[in-house]
Design an enzyme around this catalytic site. Structure first.
Site, PDB file in Angstrom:
ATOM      1  N   SER A   9      36.786  44.753  39.912  1.00 47.00           N
ATOM      2  CA  SER A   9      37.788  43.954  40.614  1.00 47.00           C
ATOM      3  C   SER A   9      38.628  44.771  41.579  1.00 47.00           C
ATOM      4  CB  SER A   9      38.730  43.302  39.591  1.00 47.00           C
ATOM      5  OG  SER A   9      39.472  44.302  38.916  1.00 47.00           O
ATOM      6  N   VAL A  12      42.423  49.067  37.903  1.00 48.81           N
ATOM      7  CA  VAL A  12      42.202  50.234  37.063  1.00 48.81           C
ATOM      8  C   VAL A  12      41.369  49.904  35.821  1.00 48.81           C
ATOM      9  CG1 VAL A  12      44.371  49.964  35.779  1.00 48.81           C
ATOM     10  CG2 VAL A  12      43.345  52.243  36.012  1.00 48.81           C
ATOM     11  N   CYS A  98      37.132  29.700  35.334  1.00 46.36           N
ATOM     12  CA  CYS A  98      36.376  30.665  36.133  1.00 46.36           C
ATOM     13  C   CYS A  98      35.437  31.476  35.256  1.00 46.36           C
ATOM     14  CB  CYS A  98      37.332  31.592  36.881  1.00 46.36           C
ATOM     15  SG  CYS A  98      36.508  32.823  37.917  1.00 46.36           S
ATOM     16  N   CYS A 196      44.745  34.190  41.237  1.00 45.99           N
ATOM     17  CA  CYS A 196      44.283  34.952  42.398  1.00 45.99           C
ATOM     18  C   CYS A 196      44.355  34.162  43.693  1.00 45.99           C
ATOM     19  CB  CYS A 196      42.870  35.472  42.165  1.00 45.99           C
ATOM     20  SG  CYS A 196      41.602  34.189  41.946  1.00 45.99           S
TER      21      CYS A 196
END
Length: 354
Positions: A9, A12, A98, A196
């Site tokens: 993505s 981290v 999703c 998002c």
């Protein structure tokens, strides 16, 4: 050598997951699913930056990396779902949808097309095989504060059986330390906190723009039908909301429910938000296929909530009722209720009413 495909993505967590897979001896490949074409220009620009970060990490790890554009399918299966659910008076969780309809199905498909093997993500959760049944179980992460099993409850066995969560045993501080030690460029990158495709949190603006839906103003009313003021349109409100109502009263008022037929928002005291029984539909179970009788569980009715003891009872085909020991605040239609036995995820469903 075993192969692994990791969904990256640009953050981290997925970057360290890729590193850990590589260190465990997997022939690792990274893939990022781009939805830029489905976002507003400024939101798409942020994802372009995330893509660049993911690509840079993959290059530093010397693993193959590919970006797949899923804008159209994301728009159809997640954004359209979200807008439609809100218009129906619900408050949906798009991350759950999703995972079920986009991220994991396409991750499995991509893995099959590039040589099979395991699939992995940067979620904080764990999987474990049940030796008695042969099924793959979903478990909470060791780091309780970061656990993300709630948004994964509806994954099928064919996905879970191939799924690895490299961060399942780690604390977030350890993940950042690994990233820093091994010079992953995004070790300081902050976590995403918002949906998002609505990073500014303005759900009503998104719904109006996306669906051209005109949410008409109407009345705020009390439980006994007295008009208390005017609302801006039902999509601006959700169960349990207190702020932003613009209603003068001698005590705090909360959204109790939305009446679509009358175009009214019902307001009342906080005490009226609590319910002992929560009905769910579209149930999905992980340790077994079907619930055949009452089951003692711990459950939660929103992502950020702590689990609470309850009895789960089947009430129909893919329907069940949660009978909580103590009343729960603001069960909200459209949100997911997820059931646990200790660390093991039993399953979950979509709340249809309190």
């Amino acid at each position: 050598m075993n192969s692994a495909v990791i969904a990256m993505s640009g953050g981290v967590d997925s970057s360290v997951s890729a590193f850990l897979l590589q260190q465990a001896g997997y022939e690792t490949r990274g893939v990022m699913f781009s939805m830029c074409g489905a976002f507003r220009t400024e939101d798409g620009m942020q994802q372009q930056k995330d893509i660049a970060d993911a690509r840079a990490v993959a290059e530093s790890l010397q693993i193959p990396f590919e970006v797949l554009d899923l804008s159209d399918v994301f728009r159809q299966r997640v954004m359209q779902f979200f807008a439609g659910s809100y218009i129906r008076g619900e408050t949906p969780n798009p991350c759950v949808e999703c995972n079920r309809t986009v991220k994991f199905p396409y991750l499995v498909q991509y893995a099959d097309e590039t040589g099979g093997g395991i699939i992995a993500t940067g979620h904080y959760a764990r999987t474990q095989r049940d030796p008695g049944t042969g099924r793959t179980l979903l478990l909470k992460a060791r780091a309780a504060a970061k656990d993300q099993s709630y948004v994964l409850y509806n994954l099928p066995q064919q996905t879970l059986s191939r799924l690895v969560f490299p961060l399942g045993e780690y604390e977030k501080s350890q993940v950042r330390a690994i990233a820093k030690e091994h010079r992953l460029l995004n070790f300081r990158k902050s976590d995403s906190q918002d949906i998002c495709f609505i990073p500014d949190g303005d759900y009503a603006r998104f719904i109006s723009d996306f669906s051209s839906y005109d949410s008409a103003p109407g009345d705020f009313v009390s439980e006994d039908g007295r008009v208390l003021g005017r609302h801006r349109g039902l999509i601006h409100y959700t169960t349990g909301q207190r702020r932003g109502l613009g209603v003068s009263a001698d005590r705090p008022l909360y959204v109790l429910r939305k009446d679509l037929q009358r175009n009214q928002v019902v307001l009342g005291d906080s005490s009226a938000l609590f319910a002992e029984t929560v009905r769910v539909a579209q149930t999905h179970y992980i340790p077994f296929d079907r619930l055949t009788g009452p089951l003692r569980v711990q459950a939660k009715i929103r992502y950020s909530q702590q689990t609470a003891p309850a009895v789960l009872e089947p009430t129909g085909d893919r329907e069940a009722a949660l009978l909580f020991d103590d009343p729960q605040r603001a069960p909200t239609a459209g949100q997911s209720a997820v059931f646990y036995d200790g660390d093991v995820v039993i399953g979950g469903g979509v709340i249809v009413c309190a």
